[in-house]
Design an enzyme around this catalytic site. Structure first.
Site, PDB file in Angstrom:
ATOM      1  N   LYS A 218       0.827  -1.212   0.000  1.00  0.00           N
ATOM      2  CA  LYS A 218       0.000   0.000   0.000  1.00  0.00           C
ATOM      3  C   LYS A 218       0.860   1.259   0.000  1.00  0.00           C
ATOM      4  CE  LYS A 218      -4.340  -1.654   1.939  1.00  0.00           C
ATOM      5  NZ  LYS A 218      -5.292  -1.554   3.045  1.00  0.00           N
TER       6      LYS A 218
ATOM      7  N   LYS B  11      -7.929 -12.468  -7.748  1.00  0.00           N
ATOM      8  CA  LYS B  11      -9.065 -12.481  -6.834  1.00  0.00           C
ATOM      9  C   LYS B  11     -10.130 -11.483  -7.299  1.00  0.00           C
ATOM     10  CE  LYS B  11      -9.686 -11.687  -2.018  1.00  0.00           C
ATOM     11  NZ  LYS B  11      -9.137 -11.298  -0.741  1.00  0.00           N
TER      12      LYS B  11
ATOM     13  N   LYS C 106     -13.435  -5.306  -6.228  1.00  0.00           N
ATOM     14  CA  LYS C 106     -14.209  -4.175  -6.756  1.00  0.00           C
ATOM     15  C   LYS C 106     -13.313  -3.060  -7.279  1.00  0.00           C
ATOM     16  CE  LYS C 106     -14.603  -1.784  -2.431  1.00  0.00           C
ATOM     17  NZ  LYS C 106     -13.648  -0.721  -2.604  1.00  0.00           N
TER      18      LYS C 106
END
Ligand code: TRP
Length: 340
Positions: free
Chosen positions: A121, A203, A206
Site C-alpha cells: 500500500k 481475486k 471491486k
C-alpha cells in the site's frame, strides 16, 4: 446477545471485522460473510464494521458516513443476527483505539515494516504513507485481543496481521503474565476464494477496472446475468474441474458455494451441456441467493432508527466486555485506575 451469554455457554469466541469500503462483492459474501452467518449458532460471534481502519486512506466525509451505515445494513441483510451476535461499529467502542495505542508500544518498528500489505500500500499510495497505515496491524490486534477471541476468520491477505497479533499478545503475556488469549486463524473451506470473472488468476475485487469482472451483492439480476454470461472460460466446453480451467473452476466454486452441490454433482448435472447453459445456471443460482438479501437491505437501509438501535445496543455490550481486558492490561502495565 447479552453479556451473560458469553460467560455461561463457553462456545469458542470468534472475532472478525470488515472495512466499510463501499461495495461488497460476491467474493466478500461467499468468501467471508456467508461463513460468518453460519458460525453464529456454533460460536459466540463478535463482528465489527472497521471504520477506524478505513481512515488509513483518505475518506470523503459524506461518502464515508454512507459507506458505514450501508455496510452495517448489508451485513444485517446477509443474516448477521444481533440476537445471537454482537455486531457493532468499531469507532463506537473506544477501547479499540485505546488498546491499539498500548499495543503500538509493544510492537517493533521492524516487525511492522515487514508487513507485506504495508509495503504494497505504501508503494501504491506514495502521497499518503501515514503512521496509521503503518500501525494498522496493532489496531487489528486490539480488535481481536480485547474480546479474548479464540478464532479469527480471515482471508489469506490478513494472515500475516493475525500472526502479528499473536506475537504481540505472546510478548505482552511474557512480560506481565497471562493477559490476552492467543487467537488462531479460521480459514474458510477451499472453493470459497472467488476469482475475477474476467481474469480467474486474480481475486475478485471491486477495484478491478473491468466492471464485468466482479459482481456486487446488491447488483440487479440483469447485471448479474450479463456478467456471468461474459465470464471467461476455455475452449474445451466441458464442465469439470481441471488444472488449466481456472475460469470454469471458479464458476463451479461459485455454483457449489451457493447451491451446496459437490464438484461431482455439478459435473453430472452439466454432462453433455455447453458453457452457455452452465453460465446461465450459475447466474440464476446467484441471483436467487442474493435476491432476499437485496430485499432485506432495502428495508433496513430505509429504517435508520432500527439500525441505530441495533448498533447502539451492541456497542454498549462490546464496551463492557472489552473494558475488562483493557483494564486488566492497563493495571498490569502500572497505570493508576482513573474514574471514567
Ligand atoms: N483488516 C481487515 C481487512 O481489511 C479488517 C479487520 C479489522 C479485521 N480488524 C479486524 C479482520 C480484526 C479480522 C480481525 O480485511
Amino acid at each position: 446477545m447479552s453479556e451473560d451469554v458469553l460467560k455461561k455457554e463457553k462456545k469458542p469466541i470468534i472475532f472478525s471485522a470488515i472495512q466499510p469500503s463501499g461495495t461488497i462483492t460476491l467474493g466478500n459474501y461467499l468468501g467471508a460473510l456467508k461463513n460468518w452467518v453460519s458460525l453464529q449458532d456454533s460460536h459466540d460471534c463478535i463482528f465489527a464494521i472497521a471504520d477506524l481502519h478505513a481512515i488509513t486512506v483518505r475518506q470523503e466525509p459524506a461518502q464515508f458516513r454512507r459507506n458505514i451505515i450501508e455496510a452495517y445494513a448489508l451485513l444485517l441483510a446477509c443474516g448477521i443476527d444481533t440476537k445471537k451476535t454482537l455486531f457493532f461499529i468499531q469507532s463506537h467502542v473506544h477501547t479499540h483505539a485505546e488498546l491499539a495505542w498500548i499495543l503500538n508500544c509493544y510492537t517493533q518498528f521492524g516487525e511492522l515494516s515487514r508487513m507485506t500489505q504495508f509495503k504494497d500500500k505504501s508503494q501504491r499510495h506514495t502521497d499518503n504513507v501515514n503512521v496509521g497505515l503503518f500501525a494498522y496491524p496493532c489496531l487489528m490486534a486490539a480488535d481481536i485481543l480485547l474480546y479474548q477471541a479464540d478464532l479469527v476468520p480471515v482471508g489469506a491477505d490478513q494472515k500475516q496481521h493475525l500472526e502479528l497479533a499473536r506475537d504481540v499478545a505472546e510478548r505482552f503475556n511474557g512480560v506481565y503474565g497471562n493477559t490476552f488469549k492467543l487467537p488462531d486463524g479460521y480459514y474458510p473451506p477451499v472453493g470459497a476464494r472467488i476469482m475475477s470473472l474476467q481474469d480467474p488468476t486474480r481475486k475478485m475485487s471491486k477495484s478491478d477496472e473491468n466492471a464485468n469482472s466482479w459482481v456486487a451483492v446488491l447488483d440487479k439480476p440483469e447485471d448479474i446475468m450479463r456478467k456471468f454470461k461474459r465470464a471467461v472460460t476455455d475452449s474445451e466446453a466441458v464442465v469439470k474441474y481441471g488444472e488449466n480451467k481456472l475460469g470454469v473452476n471458479n464458476l463451479m466454486g461459485i455454483y457449489s458455494s451457493v447451491t451446496g452441490k459437490s464438484g461431482e454433482e455439478i459435473e453430472r448435472e452439466f454432462e453433455g451441456k455447453g458453457y452457455g447453459d452452465f453460465k446461465t445456471a450459475v447466474a440464476e443460482a446467484v441471483i436467487e441467493e442474493l435476491r432476499p438479501i437485496r430485499e432485506r437491505y432495502e428495508r433496513f437501509i430505509a429504517d435508520k432508527a432500527y439500525l441505530e438501535e441495533q448498533y447502539t445496543k451492541c456497542a454498549e455490550i462490546a464496551l463492557k466486555i472489552s473494558a475488562r481486558t483493557l483494564d486488566k492490561a492497563m493495571k498490569k502495565i502500572g497505570f493508576i485506575k482513573g474514574k471514567h
